[in-house]
Design an enzyme around this catalytic site. Structure first.
Site, mmCIF file in Angstrom:
data_model
loop_
_atom_site.group_PDB
_atom_site.id
_atom_site.type_symbol
_atom_site.label_atom_id
_atom_site.label_comp_id
_atom_site.label_asym_id
_atom_site.label_seq_id
_atom_site.Cartn_x
_atom_site.Cartn_y
_atom_site.Cartn_z
ATOM 1 N N HIS A 1 5.135 12.857 1.162
ATOM 2 C CA HIS A 1 4.313 14.000 1.570
ATOM 3 C C HIS A 1 4.944 14.766 2.731
ATOM 4 O O HIS A 1 4.241 15.235 3.631
ATOM 5 C CB HIS A 1 2.912 13.532 1.957
ATOM 6 N N GLU B 1 -1.922 1.749 0.416
ATOM 7 C CA GLU B 1 -0.740 1.302 -0.312
ATOM 8 C C GLU B 1 0.152 0.408 0.543
ATOM 9 O O GLU B 1 0.806 -0.506 0.036
ATOM 10 C CB GLU B 1 0.083 2.496 -0.815
ATOM 11 N N ASP C 1 1.173 6.778 1.935
ATOM 12 C CA ASP C 1 0.671 6.696 0.561
ATOM 13 C C ASP C 1 1.590 7.435 -0.410
ATOM 14 O O ASP C 1 2.388 8.282 -0.017
ATOM 15 C CB ASP C 1 -0.729 7.292 0.469
ATOM 16 N N GLU C 2 1.455 7.084 -1.675
ATOM 17 C CA GLU C 2 2.078 7.806 -2.788
ATOM 18 C C GLU C 2 3.569 8.082 -2.555
ATOM 19 O O GLU C 2 4.042 9.210 -2.705
ATOM 20 C CB GLU C 2 1.331 9.125 -3.047
ATOM 21 N N VAL C 3 4.302 7.049 -2.196
ATOM 22 C CA VAL C 3 5.728 7.216 -1.900
ATOM 23 C C VAL C 3 6.540 6.970 -3.172
ATOM 24 O O VAL C 3 6.631 5.844 -3.663
ATOM 25 C CB VAL C 3 6.169 6.261 -0.777
#
Length: 523
Positions: A263, A367, A316-318
């Site tokens: 992000h 996460e 998150d969301e890596v």
């Protein structure tokens, strides 16, 4: 019965319930303990603030400012031209604050007692609180006891005497705003803060930057905000200071977030070396020491502005694919005997150490816990968002947790109705008292992909207020069926409208429009 007549019947029933509730206990959120009588008092046009017996000097004007805002709220922009003299006149409020301190530290005592006698000469309401921030909550509660009488043209307080004792269930009661997906002007952010205080939310989680834009000034690395959408869609550090101070005077802490290592594409607009490559730009380049120097610079600058105990580092969301397909990054991982999962853990833990070096405790999205929870700093707070079942695993591991599970507390999910916000219980399946204390609270999240200054308020409210009662009121005061609080929340939603907050109707989905002409309390 036709559908139209059925709707009218339902709305009429709600109206009658609300009419009765006005004469009873229709406060939001519901206090811990409350009792009242049946006498009506008239609020003096010279209603005053007194501090007899208080240890708090109010050098920063926090209490005085809150009192003036409260008076403005109860007058509701009406012309007060009736006669409020004689017997039964409420002349003022005396506020006794025991602590001389006004630092808004995490876990500060927010309790208060509020009493309004039915008789006296003169008649004064009495507020007692350990800290000024408890007193602010008391003034908000007092404001909900008052209403404008259109016959006498004065503000009145019904059902005296009142005796209220109150304190929050959780110390962290948050609302996230996202200024990367769409820029939010400073005036809009301040309006969100004001609205938060009406339902006693106390943490503004400012998700400042993300993939799409980097709108804030960072003096240590001044080209970072080249990643803003435009020249005008930016915040100076002075703006950030102003927002933080504005919030603190209202009992609201500001939690700043930078979301790393994913992000963060917008960071490379000003400093392209932060990208793994020009064609593969996210997550941040783990192999470049400059990456961690920039994070250190940001957090150093943040520590001068964002004084809250916590900073949010995302995590998150890596998607690590850029690391594995970019030759120099892949070579660095191999040199350090890491695969991409090892690299993800290394990055998060190193960023945590930087934040801790600047005096922060760290909040990370879940996460990080799901992937390497036993490696996280013990000063980590795990922010749950993917769904249920996480909080009990986090606290069983001895870490603190904030609950924001997206199926219930994501405001951008327009199909998530207020009833689900109200019934979402942060302590589900957590029965041990020592583990319950590790759930420091919860947060509703207003992600910004589809909101901006034009529609943020009606997307947040009144659903956020439903969660606010869950986070404030004691468990035995919470309804087991949301139908039991529909009328009270409808009244509060109308109160928000009266105060200039564009709260949407309760009926329908999030951000719904009124279905037909009618009274506010019918919708």
């Amino acid at each position: 019965m036709s559908a139209k007549n059925l709707r009218f019947g339902l709305f009429l029933g709600l109206f009658l319930i609300c009419s009765v509730a006005v004469h009873g206990i229709d406060l939001w959120p519901m206090p811990k303990s409350v009792s009242h009588g049946s006498k009506t008092l008239y609020v003096s046009r010279e209603f005053g603030l007194y501090m007899e017996g208080s240890n708090y000097s109010d050098g920063l004007g926090i209490l005085k400012g809150a009192f003036e805002r409260m008076v403005d709220l109860v007058e509701a922009s009406h012309v007060i031209d009736g006669n409020s003299s004689g017997s039964g006149v409420l002349s003022g409020v005396n506020v006794v604050v025991h602590s001389p301190e006004d630092s808004l530290n995490f876990g500060v005592d927010e309790s208060y007692t509020l009493s309004v006698p039915a008789y006296g000469n003169p008649i004064h309401a009495q507020i007692e609180a350990e800290t000024v921030f408890g007193a602010l909550h008391a003034l908000q509660t007092f404001s909900q006891l008052c209403s404008f009488n259109f016959v006498t043209r004065v503000v009145e307080l019904r059902s005296a005497p009142w005796t209220i004792s109150d304190l929050p269930r959780f110390p962290y009661r948050g609302l996230l705003i996202d200024t990367s997906r769409h820029y939010l002007p400073v005036r809009i952010i301040k309006g969100v803060i004001d609205a938060m205080t009406f339902s006693k939310l106390n943490v503004l989680h400012w998700h400042i930057v993300d993939t799409q834009s980097f709108p804030i000034e960072i003096p240590s690395y001044p080209r970072l905000w080249n990643g803003a959408y435009s020249y005008s869609e930016r915040y100076t550090m002075a703006d950030a200071v102003d927002i933080v101070q504005y919030a603190e005077k209202r009992g609201v802490n500001v939690l700043a977030e930078i979301d790393v290592p994913g992000h963060a594409l917008s960071w490379g607009v000003g400093y392209p070396s932060l990208w793994p490559s020009a064609s593969c730009q996210e997550p941040l380049d783990i192999s470049n020491e400059f990456t961690f120097k920039v994070i250190d610079g940001i957090l150093s600058d943040f520590s001068k502005v964002f004084k809250f105990k916590f900073v949010h580092l995302g995590g998150d969301e890596v998607d690590t694919s850029c690391w594995t397909i970019t030759p120099h990054v892949k070579a660095w991982l191999n040199q350090h005997h890491m695969n991409e999962s090892d690299g993800y853990r290394y990055f998060v833990l190193r960023a945590q150490k930087i934040a801790i070096s600047h005096g922060y405790d760290v909040i990370n999205w879940e996460e990080t816990f799901n992937n390497f929870g036993n490696k996280l700093s013990p000063r980590t707070v795990v922010h749950n968002w993917l769904g249920g079942g996480v909080a009990q695993r986090v606290v069983a591991a001895g870490l603190r947790c904030i609950v924001s599970n997206q199926d219930k507390w994501y405001l951008d999910h327009l199909d998530a109705k207020w009833e689900g916000f109200y019934m979402n219980e942060p302590l589900t399946n957590i029965s041990k008292p020592e583990q319950q204390k590790l759930v420091i609270g919860g947060e509703v999240c207003m992600w910004g992909e589809h909101i901006d200054a034009s529609d943020i308020e009606q997307t947040i409210w009144p659903r956020a207020a439903a969660a606010a009662e869950r986070l404030w009121s004691p468990l035995d005061k919470l309804a087991s069926d949301p139908k039991q609080v529909t009328a009270r929340l409808a009244r509060f939603r109308c109160l928000l409208n009266q105060r200039g907050v564009a709260a949407a109707p309760l009926a329908g989905l999030g951000r719904a429009a009124p279905s037909e002409p009618g009274s506010c309390i019918k919708q």
